[in-house]
Motif scaffolding. Structure first.
Motif, PDB file in Angstrom:
ATOM      1  N   LYS A 103      -0.429  -7.528  -9.455  1.00 37.28           N
ATOM      2  CA  LYS A 103      -1.529  -8.379  -8.981  1.00 37.28           C
ATOM      3  C   LYS A 103      -1.595  -8.428  -7.456  1.00 37.28           C
ATOM      4  N   THR A 104      -0.454  -8.229  -6.790  1.00 38.54           N
ATOM      5  CA  THR A 104      -0.457  -8.259  -5.322  1.00 38.54           C
ATOM      6  C   THR A 104      -1.152  -7.041  -4.728  1.00 38.54           C
ATOM      7  N   LEU A 105      -1.419  -6.021  -5.519  1.00 38.19           N
ATOM      8  CA  LEU A 105      -2.136  -4.841  -5.026  1.00 38.19           C
ATOM      9  C   LEU A 105      -3.630  -5.100  -4.846  1.00 38.19           C
ATOM     10  N   ARG A 106      -4.142  -6.134  -5.481  1.00 40.24           N
ATOM     11  CA  ARG A 106      -5.588  -6.374  -5.471  1.00 40.24           C
ATOM     12  C   ARG A 106      -6.161  -6.485  -4.061  1.00 40.24           C
ATOM     13  N   GLN A 107      -5.543  -7.300  -3.223  1.00 43.53           N
ATOM     14  CA  GLN A 107      -6.076  -7.533  -1.879  1.00 43.53           C
ATOM     15  C   GLN A 107      -6.071  -6.263  -1.029  1.00 43.53           C
ATOM     16  N   PRO A 108      -4.968  -5.510  -0.940  1.00 43.50           N
ATOM     17  CA  PRO A 108      -5.026  -4.298  -0.117  1.00 43.50           C
ATOM     18  C   PRO A 108      -5.983  -3.241  -0.666  1.00 43.50           C
ATOM     19  N   ILE A 109      -6.102  -3.139  -1.981  1.00 42.76           N
ATOM     20  CA  ILE A 109      -7.062  -2.185  -2.560  1.00 42.76           C
ATOM     21  C   ILE A 109      -8.482  -2.621  -2.231  1.00 42.76           C
ATOM     22  N   ASP A 110      -8.753  -3.915  -2.332  1.00 41.84           N
ATOM     23  CA  ASP A 110     -10.084  -4.412  -1.965  1.00 41.84           C
ATOM     24  C   ASP A 110     -10.413  -4.110  -0.507  1.00 41.84           C
ATOM     25  N   VAL A 111      -9.425  -4.225   0.378  1.00 37.59           N
ATOM     26  CA  VAL A 111      -9.636  -3.919   1.797  1.00 37.59           C
ATOM     27  C   VAL A 111     -10.000  -2.436   1.965  1.00 37.59           C
ATOM     28  N   LEU A 112      -9.271  -1.555   1.285  1.00 43.71           N
ATOM     29  CA  LEU A 112      -9.577  -0.123   1.367  1.00 43.71           C
ATOM     30  C   LEU A 112     -10.968   0.190   0.819  1.00 43.71           C
ATOM     31  N   LEU A 113     -11.331  -0.427  -0.285  1.00 40.94           N
ATOM     32  CA  LEU A 113     -12.653  -0.192  -0.873  1.00 40.94           C
ATOM     33  C   LEU A 113     -13.765  -0.713   0.025  1.00 40.94           C
ATOM     34  N   THR A 114     -13.548  -1.837   0.670  1.00 46.38           N
ATOM     35  CA  THR A 114     -14.531  -2.376   1.608  1.00 46.38           C
ATOM     36  C   THR A 114     -14.693  -1.429   2.794  1.00 46.38           C
ATOM     37  N   TRP A 115     -13.578  -0.933   3.317  1.00 48.15           N
ATOM     38  CA  TRP A 115     -13.633   0.022   4.414  1.00 48.15           C
ATOM     39  C   TRP A 115     -14.429   1.261   4.001  1.00 48.15           C
ATOM     40  N   ALA A 116     -14.147   1.793   2.813  1.00 47.41           N
ATOM     41  CA  ALA A 116     -14.846   2.987   2.337  1.00 47.41           C
ATOM     42  C   ALA A 116     -16.345   2.713   2.190  1.00 47.41           C
ATOM     43  N   ARG A 117     -16.681   1.578   1.623  1.00 47.20           N
ATOM     44  CA  ARG A 117     -18.095   1.228   1.432  1.00 47.20           C
ATOM     45  C   ARG A 117     -18.814   1.107   2.775  1.00 47.20           C
ATOM     46  N   GLU A 118     -18.179   0.468   3.737  1.00 46.54           N
ATOM     47  CA  GLU A 118     -18.792   0.274   5.052  1.00 46.54           C
ATOM     48  C   GLU A 118     -18.943   1.584   5.819  1.00 46.54           C
ATOM     49  N   HIS A 119     -18.002   2.501   5.639  1.00 46.93           N
ATOM     50  CA  HIS A 119     -18.013   3.727   6.432  1.00 46.93           C
ATOM     51  C   HIS A 119     -18.539   4.952   5.684  1.00 46.93           C
TER      52      HIS A 119
END
Length: 123
Positions: free
Chosen positions: A88-104
């Motif tokens: 469950k602790t992986l959720r936040q860092p994965i969300d950060v990576l996905l947000t970065w990918a979506r933005e860029h």
């Protein structure tokens, strides 16, 4: 973040990232974040994955302590998979990576197009 600092990824970290951030692992984690699932439920949720790939993915995630499996004493015997507190602790860092990918993504797609045009490839 200091953009001038070196990013150093040691072999054990690289191995772990390869094992938990690959295509099927992310799909499995996405499913298990919602609810525990049996093997066949995961297969139905990810129709493109082969049985062999799903089995290997589940074993890697279990080995890393990210998911756990439970033998359910039903007839026939079933295996239930669930995400662990560590998983469950992986959720936040994965969300950060996905947000970065979506933005860029537009910039990345532009760079890919420019590369393909320059190199004459149509990947």
């Amino acid at each position: 973040m200091d953009t001038g600092s070196e990013i150093r990824i040691d072999a054990p970290h690289r191995e772990l990232l390869d094992q938990v951030l690959d295509k099927w692992s992310l799909s499995v984690l996405n499913e298990l974040c919602e609810r525990p699932c049996r093997f066949n439920e995961l297969r139905r949720a990810m129709p493109a994955v082969t049985q062999k790939s799903l089995t290997a993915t589940l074993r890697r995630l279990e080995r890393n302590g990210v998911i756990e499996r439970e033998v359910v004493s039903t007839r026939p015997v079933a295996i239930m998979y669930r995400i662990t507190p560590l998983g469950k602790t992986l959720r936040q860092p994965i969300d950060v990576l996905l947000t970065w990918a979506r933005e860029h993504m537009p910039t990345i797609e532009h760079a890919r197009d420019a590369f393909d045009t320059r190199e004459g490839t149509g990947l």
